[in-house]
Design an enzyme around this catalytic site. Structure first.
Site, mmCIF file in Angstrom:
data_model
loop_
_atom_site.group_PDB
_atom_site.id
_atom_site.type_symbol
_atom_site.label_atom_id
_atom_site.label_comp_id
_atom_site.label_asym_id
_atom_site.label_seq_id
_atom_site.Cartn_x
_atom_site.Cartn_y
_atom_site.Cartn_z
ATOM 1 N N ALA A 147 0.848 -1.187 0.000
ATOM 2 C CA ALA A 147 0.000 0.000 0.000
ATOM 3 C C ALA A 147 0.887 1.242 0.000
ATOM 4 C CB ALA A 147 -0.926 -0.006 1.212
ATOM 5 N N CYS A 148 1.671 1.380 1.039
ATOM 6 C CA CYS A 148 2.612 2.489 1.097
ATOM 7 C C CYS A 148 3.994 1.905 1.309
ATOM 8 C CB CYS A 148 2.282 3.431 2.252
ATOM 9 S SG CYS A 148 0.930 4.532 1.880
ATOM 10 N N GLN A 154 17.948 6.908 2.540
ATOM 11 C CA GLN A 154 17.658 6.827 1.109
ATOM 12 C C GLN A 154 18.940 6.789 0.288
ATOM 13 O OE1 GLN A 154 14.932 10.029 0.363
ATOM 14 N NE2 GLN A 154 13.228 8.944 1.324
ATOM 15 N N GLY A 202 15.587 0.726 -0.435
ATOM 16 C CA GLY A 202 14.295 0.670 -1.107
ATOM 17 C C GLY A 202 14.162 -0.594 -1.942
ATOM 18 N N ARG A 203 15.272 -0.956 -2.571
ATOM 19 C CA ARG A 203 15.281 -2.164 -3.380
ATOM 20 C C ARG A 203 14.999 -3.395 -2.530
ATOM 21 N NH1 ARG A 203 17.428 -6.065 -5.516
ATOM 22 N NH2 ARG A 203 17.565 -6.353 -7.760
ATOM 23 N N GLU A 241 0.261 -0.340 -4.799
ATOM 24 C CA GLU A 241 -0.953 0.455 -4.997
ATOM 25 C C GLU A 241 -0.592 1.770 -5.672
ATOM 26 O OE1 GLU A 241 -3.343 0.797 -1.490
ATOM 27 O OE2 GLU A 241 -4.542 2.420 -2.333
ATOM 28 N N SER A 285 4.580 7.532 -6.111
ATOM 29 C CA SER A 285 5.245 8.835 -6.084
ATOM 30 C C SER A 285 6.359 8.794 -7.117
ATOM 31 C CB SER A 285 5.809 9.098 -4.700
ATOM 32 O OG SER A 285 6.885 8.233 -4.452
#
Lengths: 552, 507
Positions: B358-359, B367, B372-373, B393, B397
């Site tokens: 979702a988020c 970062q 993130g990967r 979802e 961004s």
């Protein structure tokens, strides 16, 4: 998608299941590859209005180019300068060996839920200065009192910020004494004043900043500070949910009405049946009247069975059947049922005592049967175990060991020494080999030495048993048959080796017990013959089976 | 005015915007002026005005810049030599919605409102005077409202702004509070209202975590956050208690994620807080990171705190509804102090649309380090265990899109190169199955990478030389500097099963 090369062939639809060939760019003509581009409008999944943002566009362009992917600028985070991390995060973490399982909530991990502010700190320091050193209020205790006040205020006056309710000190003190130690009472008033003052500063809102939750769903819908609304509330407001509710209610109402109507219909039918029944009864009565007259006229003697209803025996079953099914027309079954309601039932009634007595009879009978059966089965069986089962009756005589005196040197085992009371002294008993059954009850061996002793007893199914003990089994001549068997069991007729061995050692005994003494076929025969046989069995470790050869 | 509207449909607007010179005093909220940004002038919309000791400052949103780059600028950076576009405020027109010329416009208005809620169109402005219905910029009004603090005087009230707006004099003087209160609840544009209701309904039944940004305040409300070892500078609005908007810095405990405006309170809290890792079950651990699974229903406060924190860095996240229908997968890095939150993704317990995320967020201080990967890979590993195809979802961004694109590209290129070497064919569906991606995501990625071509009557996948080279380069790099990956064998996880009662999202 436009057809390429000016041809007007239709582009086949791209099927996700269809296998596609995979080529490298150099496996296809480059200008051709270029011309194939731009066929698709790519979905990014980004909000349409943001797709055009220049940094994103630059980065996306970078994805396809040789350049390093351009980064999207963002306000960076930096390490705090004037912040003592190690002091504030002082506890050291030990990594557990296994994966962590944890279900405590934040509230359970943070101790007192009130965290004193700078303002509280100032107050507390000033307050403690006025006090003697040993009655100083610690920060922890201060927080506990404040937490208690805040909690009480929340419970007593949840809408204090709206209606400006002030919780009086007495209420606070009461709940404080309930929640905390009595030692806090001495601070209660002073802290209460401070608490009240702080509350007044903040328009009587809770002292700790809290999230804004919904208050009026219609009103604060657009308030961005209102968050974490409950979903349930929305559901009740939804028309669809209400529709479902109403439909359910209507359906229920309809069902109930239907039931009522059915009831009335059935009642009316019942009344009709009753009417029919009456008519039929009347008809029967008239017919009987005629029968009676005819009988009288023709002078027929006999019972008057046909003048009365005579189905009392079957009455009940029929009644139930017919009523349950409601199929059979009423007239026929109603008559007996009428009568059944009255007299016969009365007669059939039993008293409780009768029923009980009958039941008890049945049980007693059963018990007696069981006892008989058991006796039959145990017939001739003498239980000589140390602690025999209780219902041993009529036995016990001659069941004990008796010492053998003169006869122990007999060639054949002195089986019938104790057989003066024996019922079945069988001459053929010597032929019977001991069965594989081994008797191994733990006998006390104190006085069993030296003096050989025997006892005879009957086992189940009337088998006769001879138990022996205290045998000084020296150079006993083996029985013919057995010795024969062993004689021919030799591999050669040379002189037989002599083995020194203790015949009473348990290992030797155990070994011998494994030696088959009978051919299996013969033993089966024996078992099947059911003849009460006498067999000697190793009553104890020291009992020596006759059939076993003594060492030569 | 937004670029979108200005560059295309906006030019076709029947009512050209009023332009003219402005001064510091006349420049008002809603104006579009040229403001210096990164050394060059850019069109910027004024979203808020405040007085500081050093003079008046303007909160500017720059054309085609993400909102996270919005900032307070001093007067000196505004070019008053150029014309300013005024927020057009015109006389009301009766029955404007039925009027033919406006029917086309309404789409423009809607677009505007959806994006930035700028009151530059006729509808929007007409709406203002249309029987006291609220302004399209009421989001902003709302966010400006919580200033009745000690420094409340520093900021201009909306009433003052309106007075300063040319043409605004025609309006009935409206009670600012009332406008704010009605706020978005009563949009003039019925279409807009309808779509909003639809959206709320979608939130309610779907348990979505995203929301149209028009519904949320557009102005950053927290200026600085002290979190763990770091100072974070929020990117977006987050509905922390309004009292915190007045604090220079907000303190957040890095383990329980509680928030404090007062340093003493925060210090006291740190004395008492015993948490050293996210309050849930560890489901993955390697020598680099751990993953924790946290049920929004069980750990309501923690998950709320997490959402508040992440909202500061996620524009499209909504906190409209509670966290109950979500599971939170939290990635942490370990040191001697504990398991530090690095990033997380939330996931619906039951997603009707097959979303597996979702988020998703990596905290700013972590970062650009490859975390993130890992988060993305982990979300797909969970989908593989579930035996489902998953997709994040939407909307994504900008940063989310880039991260996902990168992950998808790497994996697709890797697989396709293998097929190419073996000279085998491969269907989109089999690619999707291998990566637990939806076929739509596979298709879109292939198209975006210009790999999907129709050639000689047949669909083909072509690996561009650039991608092959880049793939080889990264392979080379990995030999010396191996990339962190999730090792699926270390995941100790079974897809959680929820009974009907635990699935009810109410309390």
């Amino acid at each position: 998608m436009r057809p390429q090369m000016g041809r007007t062939t239709r582009v086949k639809k791209l099927q996700p299941r269809a296998p596609q060939p995979i080529l490298r760019q150099d496996q296809i003509e480059s200008d051709e590859y270029d011309s194939l581009q731009g066929q698709y409008k790519v979905e990014t999944g980004v909000e349409k209005s943001e797709e055009s943002e220049i940094h994103l566009q630059a980065a996306l362009a970078g994805t396809g180019s040789d350049k390093e992917t351009e980064e999207i600028p963002a306000p960076p985070a930096q390490e705090s300068s004037d912040f003592d991390y190690d002091a504030l995060y002082s506890s050291v973490y030990e990594k557990p060996a296994t994966y962590i399982r944890f279900s405590q909530t934040v509230e359970e991990c943070t101790g007192c839920q009130y965290d004193m502010t700078t303002e509280d700190d100032t107050f507390l320091k000033a307050y403690n200065q006025k006090k003697s050193p040993n009655s100083h209020l610690s920060e922890d205790d201060f927080e506990r009192i404040m937490e208690s006040y805040e909690d009480t205020a929340q419970i007593q006056a949840p809408f204090a910020s709206v209606d400006q309710t002030q919780i009086p000190f007495d209420t606070m003190r009461n709940s404080l004494s309930k929640q905390l130690d009595s030692k806090y009472q001495m601070y209660a008033k002073d802290i209460y004043d401070h608490w009240k003052a702080r509350r007044q500063d903040t328009a009587n809102r809770p002292l700790q900043p809290s999230l804004k939750f919904e208050t009026q769903p219609d009103h604060d819908d657009g308030d961005p500070y209102v968050c974490f609304r409950r979903r349930e509330i929305r559901q009740t407001r939804k028309t669809r949910a209400r529709d479902v509710q109403s439909t359910d209610k209507l359906r229920k109402l309809r069902k109930e009405l239907d039931i009522g109507r059915e009831l009335i219909r059935m009642t009316s039918q019942r009344e009709e049946y009753k009417r029919d029944l009456l008519a039929t009864e009347k008809h029967i009565f008239e017919q009987r009247q005629k029968v009676k007259e005819a009988k009288n006229r023709l002078n027929i003697k006999g019972d008057d069975d046909d003048l009365i209803n005579q189905v009392p025996r079957k009455r009940k079953a029929m009644d139930f059947n017919n009523q349950a099914r409601g199929q059979q027309p009423a007239p026929h079954l109603r008559i007996p049922s009428h009568r059944s309601d009255g007299r016969p039932l009365d007669a059939d009634l039993e008293t409780l005592a009768e029923v009980m007595a009958r039941k008890e009879n049945i049980i007693n009978k059963e018990l007696e049967e069981k006892v008989m059966k058991h006796r039959q089965w145990n017939d001739k069986h003498i239980d000589v175990t140390r602690e025999p089962l209780p219902p041993v009756h009529g036995i016990g005589n001659g069941s004990a060991f008796r010492s053998a005196t003169a006869q122990y040197q007999l060639l054949t085992p002195p089986s019938s020494v104790a057989s003066d009371s024996s019922d079945h002294p069988s001459p053929s008993k010597m032929d019977i080999d001991p069965p594989a059954f081994r008797f191994s009850s733990p006998l006390d061996e104190e006085e069993t030495q030296a003096q050989p002793a025997y006892r005879r007893r009957f086992g189940r199914l009337g088998r006769l048993w001879i138990d022996r003990r205290g045998m000084t089994a020296v150079n006993k001549e083996p029985h013919e048959i057995e010795s024969d068997r062993w004689k021919y069991d030799q591999d050669d007729d040379e002189e037989q080796p002599v083995y020194e061995m203790d015949p009473y050692s348990t290992t030797a005994l155990r070994f011998r017990s494994t030696i088959p003494l009978l051919s299996p076929a013969r033993r089966v025969q024996q078992a099947e013959s059911q003849r009460p046989g006498i067999s000697s069995s190793p009553a104890a470790a020291r009992t020596v089976s006759v059939s076993q050869p003594a060492p030569t | 005015m937004t670029t979108g509207a200005l560059n295309d449909s906006g030019t076709g607007s029947p009512a050209p915007k009023q332009k003219g010179r402005a001064t510091v005093d006349t420049l008002s909220i809603g104006c579009i002026a040229m403001v210096e940004k990164d050394g060059r002038p850019r069109r910027a919309e004024i979203l808020s005005i405040k007085e500081t000791k050093s003079g008046r400052q303007f909160y500017c949103n720059f054309d085609n810049f993400n909102k996270r780059l919005d900032e307070w600028v001093p007067t000196a950076r505004i070019d008053f030599d150029q014309d300013v576009e005024w927020p057009s405020v015109e006389k009301p027109k009766d029955g404007k919605k039925n009027a033919p010329p406006t029917s086309k416009k309404s789409t423009v208005a809607k677009k505007n409102v959806t994006k930035r809620a700028v009151p530059t169109t006729r509808e929007a402005s007409a709406a203002v005077s249309d029987g006291g219905t609220p302004h399209p910029w009421t989001d902003f009004v709302d966010s400006q409202k919580p200033t009745p603090g000690p420094d409340g005087e520093e900021k201009l009230t909306l009433a003052l702004d309106l007075d300063a707006t040319p043409g605004a004099e025609d309006d009935d003087p409206m009670d600012v509070d009332e406008v704010a209160a009605k706020a978005v609840a009563a949009k003039t544009d019925t279409q807009e209202e309808f779509s909003r209701e639809e959206e709320i309904e979608k939130l309610r039944v779907g348990g979505s975590m995203t929301q149209n940004q028009a519904e949320i305040s557009r102005i950053r409300n927290i200026s600085k956050v002290q979190y763990g070892k770091y100072d974070l500078y929020p990117w977006y609005f987050s509905p922390y208690p309004e009292a915190f908007t007045e604090e220079d810095v907000m303190y957040i405990c890095e383990f329980c994620l509680r928030y404090y405006g007062d340093i003493k309170s925060f210090t006291r809290h740190r004395h008492k807080c015993t948490l050293q890792h996210p309050p849930g079950n560890e489901i993955y651990r390697d020598d680099y990171v751990s993953f924790f699974e946290i049920d929004g229903r069980r750990q309501r406060e923690w998950c709320r705190n997490l959402c508040l924190l992440s909202k500061m860095f996620l524009d499209h996240k909504t906190l409209y509804y509670d966290v109950d229908p979500f599971l939170f997968y939290v990635m942490t890095s370990r040191d001697e102090k504990g398991c530090h939150l690095v990033g997380y993704f939330s996931k619906e317990k039951e997603s009707a649309d097959g979303y597996n995320v979702a988020c998703i967020l990596t905290l700013p201080q972590f970062q650009r380090k490859g975390y993130g990967r890992l988060l993305i890979q982990f979300s797909y590993e969970l989908s593989k265990i579930e035996g489902k195809l998953g997709s994040p979802e939407k909307p994504l961004s900008d940063l989310g899109l880039l991260s996902y694109r990168q992950y998808w590209t790497e994996n697709l290129v890797e697989i396709l190169l293998e097929y190419n070497e073996k000279d085998e064919r491969c269907s989109i569906e089999s690619l999707a199955q291998q990566l637990a991606m939806t076929t739509a995501d596979v298709e879109h990625t292939l198209q975006a990478l210009k790999m999907q071509v129709y050639h000689k009557g047949e669909h083909k996948l072509v690996l561009p030389t650039k991608l092959i080279e880049r793939h080889k380069a990264s392979k080379e790099k990995q030999k010396t500097n191996p990339k962190r990956l999730i090792d699926p064998t270390l995941i100790q996880w079974k897809p959680p099963v929820f009974t009907a009662s635990t699935r009810t999202w109410g309390w």
